[in-house]
Scaffold this motif. Structure first.
Motif, PDB file in Angstrom:
ATOM      1  N   HIS A  41     -31.127  23.677   3.415  1.00  0.00           N
ATOM      2  CA  HIS A  41     -31.434  23.752   4.845  1.00  0.00           C
ATOM      3  C   HIS A  41     -32.656  24.644   5.047  1.00  0.00           C
ATOM      4  CE1 HIS A  41     -27.350  22.273   6.149  1.00  0.00           C
ATOM      5  NE2 HIS A  41     -27.062  22.701   4.931  1.00  0.00           N
ATOM      6  N   VAL A  42     -33.667  24.132   5.765  1.00  0.00           N
ATOM      7  CA  VAL A  42     -34.886  24.909   6.048  1.00  0.00           C
ATOM      8  C   VAL A  42     -35.221  24.750   7.529  1.00  0.00           C
ATOM      9  CG1 VAL A  42     -37.301  25.309   5.458  1.00  0.00           C
ATOM     10  CG2 VAL A  42     -35.726  24.436   3.712  1.00  0.00           C
ATOM     11  N   PRO A  43     -35.383  25.867   8.261  1.00  0.00           N
ATOM     12  CA  PRO A  43     -35.661  25.758   9.695  1.00  0.00           C
ATOM     13  C   PRO A  43     -37.127  25.489  10.012  1.00  0.00           C
ATOM     14  CG  PRO A  43     -35.515  28.065   9.078  1.00  0.00           C
ATOM     15  CD  PRO A  43     -35.179  27.265   7.836  1.00  0.00           C
ATOM     16  N   ASP A  73     -33.356  30.933  14.726  1.00  0.00           N
ATOM     17  CA  ASP A  73     -32.551  30.790  13.514  1.00  0.00           C
ATOM     18  C   ASP A  73     -32.653  32.086  12.717  1.00  0.00           C
ATOM     19  OD1 ASP A  73     -31.996  30.310  10.694  1.00  0.00           O
ATOM     20  OD2 ASP A  73     -31.881  28.196  11.198  1.00  0.00           O
ATOM     21  N   THR A  74     -31.592  32.856  12.684  1.00  0.00           N
ATOM     22  CA  THR A  74     -31.633  34.154  12.006  1.00  0.00           C
ATOM     23  C   THR A  74     -31.221  34.073  10.542  1.00  0.00           C
ATOM     24  OG1 THR A  74     -29.382  34.640  12.773  1.00  0.00           O
ATOM     25  CG2 THR A  74     -31.202  35.423  14.140  1.00  0.00           C
ATOM     26  N   ARG A  75     -30.684  32.940  10.111  1.00  0.00           N
ATOM     27  CA  ARG A  75     -30.231  32.807   8.728  1.00  0.00           C
ATOM     28  C   ARG A  75     -31.355  32.461   7.777  1.00  0.00           C
ATOM     29  NH1 ARG A  75     -24.970  29.324   6.494  1.00  0.00           N
ATOM     30  NH2 ARG A  75     -25.072  30.118   4.350  1.00  0.00           N
ATOM     31  N   GLY A  76     -32.292  31.663   8.237  1.00  0.00           N
ATOM     32  CA  GLY A  76     -33.348  31.203   7.344  1.00  0.00           C
ATOM     33  C   GLY A  76     -32.864  30.093   6.439  1.00  0.00           C
ATOM     34  N   SER A  77     -33.563  29.875   5.344  1.00  0.00           N
ATOM     35  CA  SER A  77     -33.234  28.797   4.416  1.00  0.00           C
ATOM     36  C   SER A  77     -32.039  29.160   3.555  1.00  0.00           C
ATOM     37  CB  SER A  77     -34.421  28.486   3.520  1.00  0.00           C
ATOM     38  OG  SER A  77     -35.541  28.056   4.293  1.00  0.00           O
ATOM     39  N   LEU A 125     -38.336  30.884   5.239  1.00  0.00           N
ATOM     40  CA  LEU A 125     -37.517  31.342   4.115  1.00  0.00           C
ATOM     41  C   LEU A 125     -36.466  32.353   4.549  1.00  0.00           C
ATOM     42  CD1 LEU A 125     -37.006  31.293   1.038  1.00  0.00           C
ATOM     43  CD2 LEU A 125     -38.699  33.135   0.826  1.00  0.00           C
ATOM     44  N   VAL A 126     -36.865  33.355   5.339  1.00  0.00           N
ATOM     45  CA  VAL A 126     -35.952  34.471   5.610  1.00  0.00           C
ATOM     46  C   VAL A 126     -35.300  34.412   6.986  1.00  0.00           C
ATOM     47  CG1 VAL A 126     -37.294  35.906   4.050  1.00  0.00           C
ATOM     48  CG2 VAL A 126     -37.695  36.113   6.504  1.00  0.00           C
ATOM     49  N   GLY A 127     -35.876  33.651   7.935  1.00  0.00           N
ATOM     50  CA  GLY A 127     -35.300  33.512   9.258  1.00  0.00           C
ATOM     51  C   GLY A 127     -35.671  34.644  10.198  1.00  0.00           C
ATOM     52  N   GLY A 128     -35.376  34.428  11.490  1.00  0.00           N
ATOM     53  CA  GLY A 128     -35.614  35.440  12.500  1.00  0.00           C
ATOM     54  C   GLY A 128     -37.059  35.546  12.918  1.00  0.00           C
ATOM     55  N   PHE A 129     -37.399  36.715  13.436  1.00  0.00           N
ATOM     56  CA  PHE A 129     -38.756  37.047  13.896  1.00  0.00           C
ATOM     57  C   PHE A 129     -39.369  37.932  12.821  1.00  0.00           C
ATOM     58  CE2 PHE A 129     -41.139  39.812  17.254  1.00  0.00           C
ATOM     59  CZ  PHE A 129     -42.335  39.169  16.981  1.00  0.00           C
ATOM     60  N   VAL A 130     -40.464  37.458  12.233  1.00  0.00           N
ATOM     61  CA  VAL A 130     -40.981  38.058  11.003  1.00  0.00           C
ATOM     62  C   VAL A 130     -42.465  38.391  11.133  1.00  0.00           C
ATOM     63  CG1 VAL A 130     -41.335  37.673   8.519  1.00  0.00           C
ATOM     64  CG2 VAL A 130     -39.303  36.754   9.634  1.00  0.00           C
ATOM     65  N   ALA A 155     -32.248  30.351 -10.260  1.00  0.00           N
ATOM     66  CA  ALA A 155     -31.720  31.502  -9.506  1.00  0.00           C
ATOM     67  C   ALA A 155     -32.804  32.548  -9.273  1.00  0.00           C
ATOM     68  CB  ALA A 155     -30.517  32.114 -10.222  1.00  0.00           C
ATOM     69  N   LEU A 156     -33.971  32.100  -8.825  1.00  0.00           N
ATOM     70  CA  LEU A 156     -35.079  33.020  -8.587  1.00  0.00           C
ATOM     71  C   LEU A 156     -34.778  33.914  -7.386  1.00  0.00           C
ATOM     72  CD1 LEU A 156     -38.053  30.504  -8.974  1.00  0.00           C
ATOM     73  CD2 LEU A 156     -37.347  32.245 -10.637  1.00  0.00           C
ATOM     74  N   PRO A 157     -35.193  35.186  -7.433  1.00  0.00           N
ATOM     75  CA  PRO A 157     -35.026  36.050  -6.266  1.00  0.00           C
ATOM     76  C   PRO A 157     -35.928  35.584  -5.124  1.00  0.00           C
ATOM     77  CG  PRO A 157     -36.332  37.169  -7.936  1.00  0.00           C
ATOM     78  CD  PRO A 157     -35.823  35.897  -8.563  1.00  0.00           C
ATOM     79  N   ARG A 158     -35.575  35.995  -3.928  1.00  0.00           N
ATOM     80  CA  ARG A 158     -36.305  35.546  -2.745  1.00  0.00           C
ATOM     81  C   ARG A 158     -37.792  35.861  -2.827  1.00  0.00           C
ATOM     82  NH1 ARG A 158     -33.852  37.078   3.038  1.00  0.00           N
ATOM     83  NH2 ARG A 158     -32.672  35.150   2.742  1.00  0.00           N
TER      84      ARG A 158
END
Length: 355
Positions: A8-10, A344-348, A148-153, A124-127
């Motif tokens: 899932h990608v916003p 969307d605060t969850r991100g991908s 990738l991370v969601g929210g306001f960035v 399993a790469l880190p973010r």
């Protein structure tokens, strides 16, 4: 036997007025991949089979050597010592993000491709490493970071060493080469490596009352064209104008209840929107005539990314705000669609689902 995952990608909106190439928000539209991976070898070897549904599906190439999702995934795989896709993979993409409208469709595809490569390779790469690969393809951090991370960035590109700068400046055609018709399995086997720690970011707060009204004209505006009208340099006065407002905006959007007078002024811009007025009929009128006084509930209004979508932040009166923007476009012969979106605060994310 097989296992199935969903990616899932916003959607995203970049800039948010004064935060040109800096800020982005993730929105409640999404690109969703359903990926089925055989658990035992499939013979003879079969490339991934891709299907698409949703918005603009007819425009998408389905060859894994031409589709952006799988080209990015193959770049990630080969950058980690895996030469090919697993045999017999199927990928169904359902897209709710309109192409070329300033809602981060390409950024979402890049993030989805990076996550697809990570999934197919069992990496399993880190973010932070996922972001490195995304930034080798999509060179501006605002959309891909928010996706990738969601929210306001807020995000920036780190100053790299001379060696890493050279790697990060490799032409995109070399990172993701357009595979020729006669490309074999060994073509493009050794992609340029991605430096580590290219992009850095911080997530700001967001007041729970604020929604985003996305008014989407029914025409596409290529980012390259929207960038081509921007100047090579800016005057000090205009730079200070944006910096002052951005400093206020990143805190103002987190305060509850939101201060419409403060936010409306803080969302003004002098670095990109004035130059894009000729590309978007009605833009100047929209930015200057809709105010919190004329439309209670409105907090601020801006171009979404490079456009042509208009993003209005509001706490209520959504239909009246959208209808007025729609009317201004209609007076200039432009049809639109509009939606009220949440942040969307969850991100991908990737989830395993029952087959």
């Amino acid at each position: 036997m097989s296992r199935t995952h969903r990616i899932h990608v916003p959607a995203t909106s970049a800039n948010i007025g004064p935060g040109f190439d800096v800020c982005g928000i993730a929105l409640s539209l999404s690109l969703v991949l359903t990926v089925t991976i055989p658990t035992s070898p499939v013979e003879p070897y079969a490339l991934p089979a891709i299907t698409y549904s949703g918005l603009d599906a007819a425009q998408v190439p389905l060859s894994p050597y031409k589709n952006l999702l799988t080209r990015v995934a193959l770049y990630v795989l080969r950058s980690n010592g895996i030469a090919t896709f697993p045999s017999g993979v199927t990928i169904h993409a359902h897209n709710a993000i309109p192409f070329g409208r300033g809602l981060g469709s390409s950024g979402a595809a890049v993030i989805a491709g990076v996550l697809l490569g990570d999934l197919l390779g069992g990496l399993a790469l880190p973010r932070a490493r996922l972001l490195d690969f995304a930034l080798m393809v999509e060179r501006h951090p605002d959309n891909v970071t928010a996706a990738l991370v969601g929210g306001f960035v807020g995000s920036y590109l780190r100053e790299l060493s001379a060696e890493d700068t050279s790697a990060a400046s490799i032409p995109l055609a070399e990172v993701l080469p357009e595979y020729p018709p006669d490309a074999g399995p060994d073509w493009g086997r050794d992609p340029p490596p991605a430096p580590r720690g290219i992009g850095h970011y911080v997530q700001f707060g967001w007041a729970h009352e604020i929604r985003a009204i996305a008014v989407m004209p029914r025409f596409e505006l290529a980012t390259a064209k929207a960038r081509s009208v921007l100047p090579e340099s800016y005057g000090r006065k205009d730079v200070i104008f944006n910096l002052q407002r951005l400093a206020v905006l990143t805190t103002a959007l987190a305060r509850s209840p939101p201060d419409s007078e403060l936010i409306y002024e803080a969302m003004k811009d002098r670095m990109h929107q004035p130059y894009r007025v000729p590309l978007i009929p009605g833009l100047s009128t929209i930015l200057s005539t809709l105010t919190p006084a004329s439309h209670p509930g409105l907090l601020g209004i801006c171009l979404s990314g490079a456009g042509p979508t208009i993003l209005a932040l509001a706490t209520g009166n959504f239909e009246a705000i959208a209808s007025e923007i729609q009317r201004i476009f209609a007076d200039r012969g432009v049809e639109v669609d509009w939606e009220v979106l949440s942040i969307d605060t969850r991100g991908s994310f990737v989830e395993e689902v029952a087959a």
